[in-house]
Design a protein around this motif. Structure first.
Motif, PDB file in Angstrom:
ATOM      1  N   GLY A 194       0.800  -1.227   0.000  1.00  0.00           N
ATOM      2  CA  GLY A 194       0.000   0.000   0.000  1.00  0.00           C
ATOM      3  C   GLY A 194       0.829   1.270   0.000  1.00  0.00           C
ATOM      4  N   ILE A 195       2.125   1.159  -0.336  1.00  0.00           N
ATOM      5  CA  ILE A 195       2.973   2.355  -0.431  1.00  0.00           C
ATOM      6  C   ILE A 195       3.698   2.350  -1.781  1.00  0.00           C
ATOM      7  N   VAL A 196       4.667   3.231  -1.922  1.00  0.00           N
ATOM      8  CA  VAL A 196       5.483   3.279  -3.145  1.00  0.00           C
ATOM      9  C   VAL A 196       6.948   3.299  -2.720  1.00  0.00           C
ATOM     10  N   PRO A 197       7.870   3.030  -3.641  1.00  0.00           N
ATOM     11  CA  PRO A 197       9.288   3.114  -3.278  1.00  0.00           C
ATOM     12  C   PRO A 197       9.627   4.509  -2.750  1.00  0.00           C
ATOM     13  N   GLY A 198      10.515   4.559  -1.729  1.00  0.00           N
ATOM     14  CA  GLY A 198      10.822   5.861  -1.126  1.00  0.00           C
ATOM     15  C   GLY A 198      12.293   6.180  -1.071  1.00  0.00           C
ATOM     16  N   LEU A 199      13.106   5.305  -1.663  1.00  0.00           N
ATOM     17  CA  LEU A 199      14.564   5.517  -1.606  1.00  0.00           C
ATOM     18  C   LEU A 199      15.130   5.611  -3.010  1.00  0.00           C
ATOM     19  N   GLY A 200      14.340   6.129  -3.927  1.00  0.00           N
ATOM     20  CA  GLY A 200      14.849   6.321  -5.285  1.00  0.00           C
ATOM     21  C   GLY A 200      14.386   5.276  -6.289  1.00  0.00           C
ATOM     22  N   GLY A 201      13.584   4.310  -5.857  1.00  0.00           N
ATOM     23  CA  GLY A 201      13.182   3.216  -6.753  1.00  0.00           C
ATOM     24  C   GLY A 201      12.516   3.688  -8.034  1.00  0.00           C
ATOM     25  N   THR A 202      11.564   4.578  -7.917  1.00  0.00           N
ATOM     26  CA  THR A 202      10.860   5.006  -9.133  1.00  0.00           C
ATOM     27  C   THR A 202      11.776   5.832 -10.044  1.00  0.00           C
ATOM     28  N   GLN A 203      12.759   6.501  -9.451  1.00  0.00           N
ATOM     29  CA  GLN A 203      13.613   7.386 -10.242  1.00  0.00           C
ATOM     30  C   GLN A 203      14.820   6.641 -10.821  1.00  0.00           C
ATOM     31  N   ARG A 204      15.559   5.927  -9.960  1.00  0.00           N
ATOM     32  CA  ARG A 204      16.770   5.243 -10.453  1.00  0.00           C
ATOM     33  C   ARG A 204      16.415   4.080 -11.374  1.00  0.00           C
ATOM     34  N   LEU A 205      15.341   3.360 -11.031  1.00  0.00           N
ATOM     35  CA  LEU A 205      14.936   2.234 -11.887  1.00  0.00           C
ATOM     36  C   LEU A 205      14.549   2.739 -13.273  1.00  0.00           C
ATOM     37  N   THR A 206      13.816   3.823 -13.322  1.00  0.00           N
ATOM     38  CA  THR A 206      13.367   4.351 -14.610  1.00  0.00           C
ATOM     39  C   THR A 206      14.555   4.833 -15.434  1.00  0.00           C
ATOM     40  N   ARG A 207      15.518   5.484 -14.776  1.00  0.00           N
ATOM     41  CA  ARG A 207      16.700   5.932 -15.525  1.00  0.00           C
ATOM     42  C   ARG A 207      17.535   4.740 -15.990  1.00  0.00           C
ATOM     43  N   ALA A 208      17.615   3.697 -15.152  1.00  0.00           N
ATOM     44  CA  ALA A 208      18.470   2.553 -15.500  1.00  0.00           C
ATOM     45  C   ALA A 208      17.804   1.653 -16.540  1.00  0.00           C
ATOM     46  N   LEU A 209      16.508   1.441 -16.426  1.00  0.00           N
ATOM     47  CA  LEU A 209      15.845   0.422 -17.256  1.00  0.00           C
ATOM     48  C   LEU A 209      14.880   0.994 -18.276  1.00  0.00           C
ATOM     49  N   GLY A 210      14.482   2.240 -18.114  1.00  0.00           N
ATOM     50  CA  GLY A 210      13.460   2.814 -18.989  1.00  0.00           C
ATOM     51  C   GLY A 210      12.071   2.600 -18.409  1.00  0.00           C
ATOM     52  N   LYS A 211      11.110   3.269 -19.040  1.00  0.00           N
ATOM     53  CA  LYS A 211       9.745   3.298 -18.498  1.00  0.00           C
ATOM     54  C   LYS A 211       9.076   1.925 -18.496  1.00  0.00           C
ATOM     55  N   ALA A 212       9.284   1.142 -19.562  1.00  0.00           N
ATOM     56  CA  ALA A 212       8.524  -0.103 -19.707  1.00  0.00           C
ATOM     57  C   ALA A 212       8.779  -1.044 -18.532  1.00  0.00           C
ATOM     58  N   LYS A 213      10.047  -1.301 -18.233  1.00  0.00           N
ATOM     59  CA  LYS A 213      10.386  -2.220 -17.135  1.00  0.00           C
ATOM     60  C   LYS A 213      10.070  -1.580 -15.784  1.00  0.00           C
ATOM     61  N   ALA A 214      10.353  -0.295 -15.655  1.00  0.00           N
ATOM     62  CA  ALA A 214      10.124   0.365 -14.355  1.00  0.00           C
ATOM     63  C   ALA A 214       8.647   0.303 -13.986  1.00  0.00           C
ATOM     64  N   MET A 215       7.777   0.612 -14.941  1.00  0.00           N
ATOM     65  CA  MET A 215       6.332   0.556 -14.679  1.00  0.00           C
ATOM     66  C   MET A 215       5.910  -0.855 -14.309  1.00  0.00           C
ATOM     67  N   ASP A 216       6.417  -1.835 -15.046  1.00  0.00           N
ATOM     68  CA  ASP A 216       6.082  -3.236 -14.791  1.00  0.00           C
ATOM     69  C   ASP A 216       6.440  -3.599 -13.347  1.00  0.00           C
ATOM     70  N   LEU A 217       7.668  -3.289 -12.948  1.00  0.00           N
ATOM     71  CA  LEU A 217       8.120  -3.693 -11.611  1.00  0.00           C
ATOM     72  C   LEU A 217       7.430  -2.899 -10.506  1.00  0.00           C
ATOM     73  N   VAL A 218       7.293  -1.593 -10.707  1.00  0.00           N
ATOM     74  CA  VAL A 218       6.756  -0.728  -9.642  1.00  0.00           C
ATOM     75  C   VAL A 218       5.242  -0.906  -9.485  1.00  0.00           C
ATOM     76  N   LEU A 219       4.553  -1.166 -10.582  1.00  0.00           N
ATOM     77  CA  LEU A 219       3.078  -1.286 -10.495  1.00  0.00           C
ATOM     78  C   LEU A 219       2.610  -2.693 -10.130  1.00  0.00           C
TER      79      LEU A 219
END
Ligand code: HXC
Length: 257
Positions: free
Chosen positions: A135-160
């Protein structure tokens, strides 16, 4: 200094930090974050250290922030105390950092690994950002570093979805630098760290800073910054030693006391 949640040692010019809460799969709590801060700060100050390796156990690098510690917190607790604001020790380290990851690297554990400069993964590693399932979201850079490292497609898949990905997928999509058999993980990570630590320290620290800036600066600014840093290294002993050694057909000896 003795630590409650870490095992910290020095091997030659490499600082080694082992997360040590095995019963909780190295879940990250406030004590561990404070101790990480102290350990990284000590290695940063120490001119004898040229690279830091952070690792966990074979079963878990870290299975995320400690859910037992987090569960009772309210918005006011987290906001007023700026919860987790200082859980960024690898990102702040001026020395290169290598995460040697075996087993689970989930939530804050994945984010801690992503703060490091290289991730070397064992073939049993599992990465993920399962915060959404709590019921929360990443708070230590997950949404930002993952997206920069992997791009939107993988980041959205993993985070959502909160799903885990294995080491092979993590390497394929650019999250990790290398995947190695579990039994070889520490040897490979230590060899990489020793190689880095044997280079001229100012060059290594500058190289790290430059690559980090590639994420933060527009290209023209990044290129100007790189050129300045490149020029500045001609003022170092390392540049003289490295080039002289090449001309004399011998191995350079950097970082002599
Ligand atoms: C507290 C944890 C924990 C965690 C595991 N444990 N993860 N304790 N916080 N994040 C504890 C379990 O409670 C259990 O202790 C022991 O470790 C072993 O875990 P099991 O669940 O029995 O092991 P297993 O069945 O092998 O499952 C492994 C697992 C699962 C898939 C990793 O433990 C899991 O899903 N953990 C939570 C992962 C997660 O959601 N992480 C994100 C946290 S949020 P007991 O005492 O019960 O035996 C987050 C926010 C980031 O990280 C924000 C910035 C930091």
């Amino acid at each position: 200094m003795t630590y409650e949640t870490l095992i910290v040692e020095t091997v030659g010019r490499v600082g080694v930090i082992r997360l040590n809460r095995p019963k909780a799969l190295n879940a990250l709590n406030s004590t561990l974050a404070e101790e990480l801060r102290a350990a990284f700060a000590d290695f940063d100050r120490n001119e004898e250290i040229g690279c830091v390796v952070i690792t966990g156990t074979e079963r878990a690098f870290a299975a995320g922030a400690d859910i037992k510690e987090m569960a009772p917190k309210s918005f006011i607790d987290t906001f007023t105390n700026n919860y987790m604001a200082n859980w960024d020790s690898p990102a702040r380290s001026r020395k290169p950092t290598i995460a040697a990851v075996a087993g689970f690297a989930l939530g804050g554990g994945c984010e801690l690994a992503m703060q490091c400069d290289l991730i070397i993964a064992a073939d049993n590693a599992k990465f993920g950002q399962p915060e959404i399932t709590l019921g929360i979201v990443p708070g230590l850079g997950g949404t930002q570093r993952l997206t920069r490292a992997l791009g939107k497609a993988k980041a959205m898949d993993l985070v959502l979805t909160g799903r885990m990905m294995d080491a092979e997928e993590a390497e394929r999509c650019g999250l990790v630098s290398r995947v190695v058999p579990l039994a070889e993980l520490m040897d490979v990570a230590m060899k990489a760290a020793e190689t880095i630590a044997s280079m001229s320290l100012p060059a290594v620290m500058t190289a790290k800073e430059l690559v980090q800036r590639a994420h933060e600066l527009p290209l023209a600014e990044g290129l100007r910054f790189e050129r300045r840093a490149f020029h500045a290294l001609f003022g170092t002993d390392g540049q003289r030693e490295g080039m002289q050694a090449f001309l004399e057909k011998r191995k350079p000896q950097f970082n002599q006391p």
